[in-house]
Design a protein around this motif. Sequence first.
Motif, PDB file in Angstrom:
ATOM      1  N   ALA A  46       0.839  -1.211   0.000  1.00 52.62           N
ATOM      2  CA  ALA A  46       0.000   0.000   0.000  1.00 52.62           C
ATOM      3  C   ALA A  46       0.863   1.246   0.000  1.00 52.62           C
ATOM      4  O   ALA A  46       0.583   2.205  -0.725  1.00 52.62           O
ATOM      5  N   GLU A  50       1.059   4.082  -3.592  1.00 52.95           N
ATOM      6  CA  GLU A  50       0.540   5.448  -3.580  1.00 52.95           C
ATOM      7  C   GLU A  50       1.641   6.390  -3.100  1.00 52.95           C
ATOM      8  O   GLU A  50       2.168   6.224  -2.010  1.00 52.95           O
ATOM      9  N   TYR A  97      -6.467   1.639   6.015  1.00 55.98           N
ATOM     10  CA  TYR A  97      -7.442   2.728   5.966  1.00 55.98           C
ATOM     11  C   TYR A  97      -6.870   3.836   5.097  1.00 55.98           C
ATOM     12  O   TYR A  97      -5.791   4.354   5.377  1.00 55.98           O
ATOM     13  N   TYR A  98      -7.598   4.184   4.044  1.00 53.37           N
ATOM     14  CA  TYR A  98      -7.186   5.189   3.076  1.00 53.37           C
ATOM     15  C   TYR A  98      -8.037   6.446   3.231  1.00 53.37           C
ATOM     16  O   TYR A  98      -9.173   6.390   3.699  1.00 53.37           O
ATOM     17  N   CYS A  99      -7.526   7.576   2.764  1.00 57.00           N
ATOM     18  CA  CYS A  99      -8.322   8.798   2.671  1.00 57.00           C
ATOM     19  C   CYS A  99      -9.459   8.530   1.690  1.00 57.00           C
ATOM     20  O   CYS A  99      -9.220   8.062   0.571  1.00 57.00           O
ATOM     21  N   HIS A 103      -7.508   8.404  -1.756  1.00 53.72           N
ATOM     22  CA  HIS A 103      -6.922   7.056  -1.647  1.00 53.72           C
ATOM     23  C   HIS A 103      -5.474   7.045  -1.132  1.00 53.72           C
ATOM     24  O   HIS A 103      -4.690   6.171  -1.444  1.00 53.72           O
ATOM     25  N   ASN A 104      -5.116   8.013  -0.317  1.00 55.28           N
ATOM     26  CA  ASN A 104      -3.810   8.030   0.326  1.00 55.28           C
ATOM     27  C   ASN A 104      -3.841   7.033   1.491  1.00 55.28           C
ATOM     28  O   ASN A 104      -4.666   7.160   2.380  1.00 55.28           O
ATOM     29  N   PRO A 105      -2.963   6.016   1.528  1.00 54.69           N
ATOM     30  CA  PRO A 105      -2.944   5.096   2.671  1.00 54.69           C
ATOM     31  C   PRO A 105      -2.447   5.833   3.912  1.00 54.69           C
ATOM     32  O   PRO A 105      -1.344   6.371   3.914  1.00 54.69           O
ATOM     33  N   ARG A 130       2.192  10.682   5.817  1.00 53.98           N
ATOM     34  CA  ARG A 130       0.885  10.447   5.196  1.00 53.98           C
ATOM     35  C   ARG A 130      -0.210  11.346   5.759  1.00 53.98           C
ATOM     36  O   ARG A 130      -1.282  11.462   5.173  1.00 53.98           O
ATOM     37  N   CYS A 148      -5.362  14.843   5.563  1.00 56.52           N
ATOM     38  CA  CYS A 148      -4.654  14.024   4.586  1.00 56.52           C
ATOM     39  C   CYS A 148      -3.520  14.866   4.008  1.00 56.52           C
ATOM     40  O   CYS A 148      -3.735  15.996   3.561  1.00 56.52           O
TER      41      CYS A 148
END
Length: 183
Positions: A46, A50, A97-99, A103-105, A130, A148
């Motif tokens: 992950a 990203e 868990y992503y934003c 989709h930022n991990p 992150r 984020c």
Amino acid sequence: MKTVQFICMIAALNFFACAQQETSNDVAISTALAGDEPLPDYVKQALNSETLQDTVVKSEEEWREELTQEEFYVLREEGTETPFRNEYNSNKKEGIYYCAACHNPMFTSYTKFESGTGWPSFYAPIAKERVKEVEDITMGMVRTEVECARCGSHIGHVFPDGPEPTGLRYCLNSVALDFEAKK
């Protein structure tokens, strides 16, 4: 006493990060926060899939078109969802868990714990780069907001009353997160 513990933790993180030069800084920091065990492969994947170099910048109109009304309220207007009535507070599955906006991990089940607050809580992000921490002086108090780092969306707040090893409690909104279970 907490100041001494914090300084010791930072020193240990710096030592560990230097000792793990063959891995990314994100992985070294996350591994140190999680303990002596190496991070699972799905967490490393992950982080590697990203990058933060892909900063997401959109107009509020674009965000409004892409997000649900509740997501927009929390992520873009810095709202808060109802405690105990959200998707991930009781989630016990292993995963990332992503934003929900970009989709930022940001967090892993590895550092999730039951805080009793009604929101999903973590003692550390997947990697400090992150998330972004910003002073929040709304509602008549001083708090630290969690955003984020990739798109600037509001995720929740962090408080200094969490468990070891960090003593932090990242209290987050489920609607600001997407969860992907370990495959």
